[in-house]
Enzyme design. Structure first.
Site, short mmCIF file in Angstrom:
data_model
loop_
_atom_site.label_atom_id
_atom_site.label_comp_id
_atom_site.label_asym_id
_atom_site.label_seq_id
_atom_site.Cartn_x
_atom_site.Cartn_y
_atom_site.Cartn_z
CE LYS A 1 11.39 -34.56 8.67
NZ LYS A 1 11.27 -33.22 8.03
CB SER B 1 11.70 -34.95 0.81
OG SER B 1 11.56 -34.27 2.03
CD GLU C 1 -1.93 -28.80 5.07
OE1 GLU C 1 -1.38 -29.90 5.18
OE2 GLU C 1 -3.17 -28.66 4.99
N GLY D 1 -0.75 -28.41 -1.09
CA GLY D 1 -0.99 -29.75 -0.55
C GLY D 1 -1.66 -29.63 0.80
CG ASP E 1 -2.01 -33.74 3.17
OD1 ASP E 1 -1.23 -32.94 2.63
OD2 ASP E 1 -1.70 -34.41 4.17
CB SER F 1 10.97 -26.78 10.72
OG SER F 1 10.56 -26.34 9.44
C1 LIG Z 1 10.23 -32.65 7.56
C2 LIG Z 1 10.18 -31.20 7.69
C3 LIG Z 1 8.97 -30.55 8.03
C4 LIG Z 1 7.68 -31.30 8.25
O1 LIG Z 1 7.76 -32.16 9.36
P1 LIG Z 1 6.70 -33.33 9.59
O2 LIG Z 1 7.13 -33.98 10.85
O3 LIG Z 1 6.75 -34.23 8.40
O4 LIG Z 1 5.36 -32.68 9.68
C5 LIG Z 1 9.00 -29.19 8.21
N1 LIG Z 1 10.14 -28.47 8.01
C6 LIG Z 1 11.29 -29.05 7.66
C7 LIG Z 1 12.49 -28.19 7.48
C8 LIG Z 1 11.36 -30.44 7.49
O5 LIG Z 1 12.51 -31.01 7.14
#
Ligand SMILES: *Cc1c(COP(=O)(O)O)cnc(C)c1O
Length: 321
Positions: A56, A81, A207, A211, A213, A307
């Protein structure tokens, strides 16, 4: 397919230029044991090693870098979050901008502490009864702050896309690309990069099953909203895709897969035991799908984004033991 999407590959290229001095170029990790388990060649992009512990930072730094002088002087507000909060807080600190973060009262303690540590102001809300978007918008209006949402923003999406672009450069174009999915910022940005750099690559979002969606929206062709999902993947407890992310996902993604919490915990354990790395539950979504055999990978190379790696140690210990 020729619908105008909110992000073009040029935006991802521009984002790479903006974040290059600040973001870390994270490693591509491999494991013979993982390959044997999945039946293909796995290329893990280690965003758990990114600054502030998740991808992010890419989107947040890109978005804040584009602020005008006036926006920089007033400050930024966001809701998250956790990982987006830390990313905005760190980006704001690096760029000398005031940051106000709207966070759920039950956010992991490590994420709250890290966000405060970067000098941001925190405003708590109840994730089961309050609407964080409304609180964020109210603060923005009252204090002249610029709202940078966690996923549904073209600059955020373009920044996240840099992650896939680096993976292709460092490991060569894969046959498939699997990406954790919450609101779709990471998936949409990476899909735009993949579409330009390896057009034959199949792109999947993954996902939490609790959830789904994203899958419902993908299949029905309209944005479906669910109740806040109960899952250990706290970074993907989103209730719906975004108005910018959804059209990109619909146009460029092959399918949306789901995994259970048990499958996420199993993947976390694998990364700790075999690869010696800490990956948070949400960060394991894509990997868990291949370990659980959701796709046939025989003779194929799969890019997998890990991620993030931010998780309370006590929670972590409980999940991997
Ligand atoms: C926010 C996040 C996601 C999901 O990312 P989106 O852009 O909301 O789809 C996945 N993995 C981690 C570690 C995140 O912080």
């Amino acid at each position: 397919m020729d619908e105008i999407l909110a992000v073009a590959y040029d935006d991802v290229v521009a984002a790479r230029g903006r974040i290059s001095g600040a973001a870390r170029r994270t490693p591509v990790l491999t494991s013979a044991t993982a390959d044997a388990l999945a039946g293909g060649t796995l290329l893990f992009k280690g965003e758990n090693f990114q600054r502030a512990g998740a991808f992010k930072f890419r989107g947040a730094f890109n978005a804040l870098s584009r602020f005008t002088g006036e926006q920089k002087a007033a400050g930024v507000v966001t809701f998250s979050s956790g990982n987006h909060a830390q990313a905005v807080a760190l980006s704001a600190k690096l760029l000398g901008i005031r940051a106000v973060i709207v966070m759920p009262g039950d956010a992991p303690a490590a994420k709250v502490a890290a966000t405060r540590g970067y000098g941001a102001e925190i405003q708590f809300y109840d994730r089961y009864t309050e609407v964080r978007e409304e609180l964020g918008a109210k603060l923005a209006a009252e204090q002249g702050l610029t709202l940078v949402p966690p996923y549904d923003h073209p600059d955020v999406m373009a920044g996240q896309g840099t992650c896939a672009a680096e993976l292709f450069e460092d490991a060569g174009p894969p046959d498939l690309l699997l990406i954790p999915l919450g609101g779709g910022g990471l998936l949409s940005g990476c899909a735009v990069a993949a579409h330009a750099l390896c057009p034959d690559c199949e792109i999947y979002g993954v996902e939490p099953e609790a959830g789904d969606d994203g899958r419902q929206s993908f299949r029905s062709g309209r944005i479906v909203t669910v109740k806040t999902p109960q899952t250990i993947a706290d970074g993907a407890q989103t209730t719906h895709l975004g108005r910018f992310t959804f059209p990109v996902i619909r146009a460029l993604v092959k399918d949306i897969l789901t995994v259970t919490d048990a499958e996420l915990a199993q993947a976390m354990r694998f990364f700790a035991e075999r690869m010696k790395i800490v990956v948070e539950p949400t960060g394991c979504l894509a990997a868990a799908a291949v370990f659980a055999g959701r796709l046939d990978l025989a003779g194929r190379r799969a890019g997998i984004i890990l991620s993030g790696g931010n998780v309370d140690l006590e929670k972590y210990a409980g999940l991997i033991c």
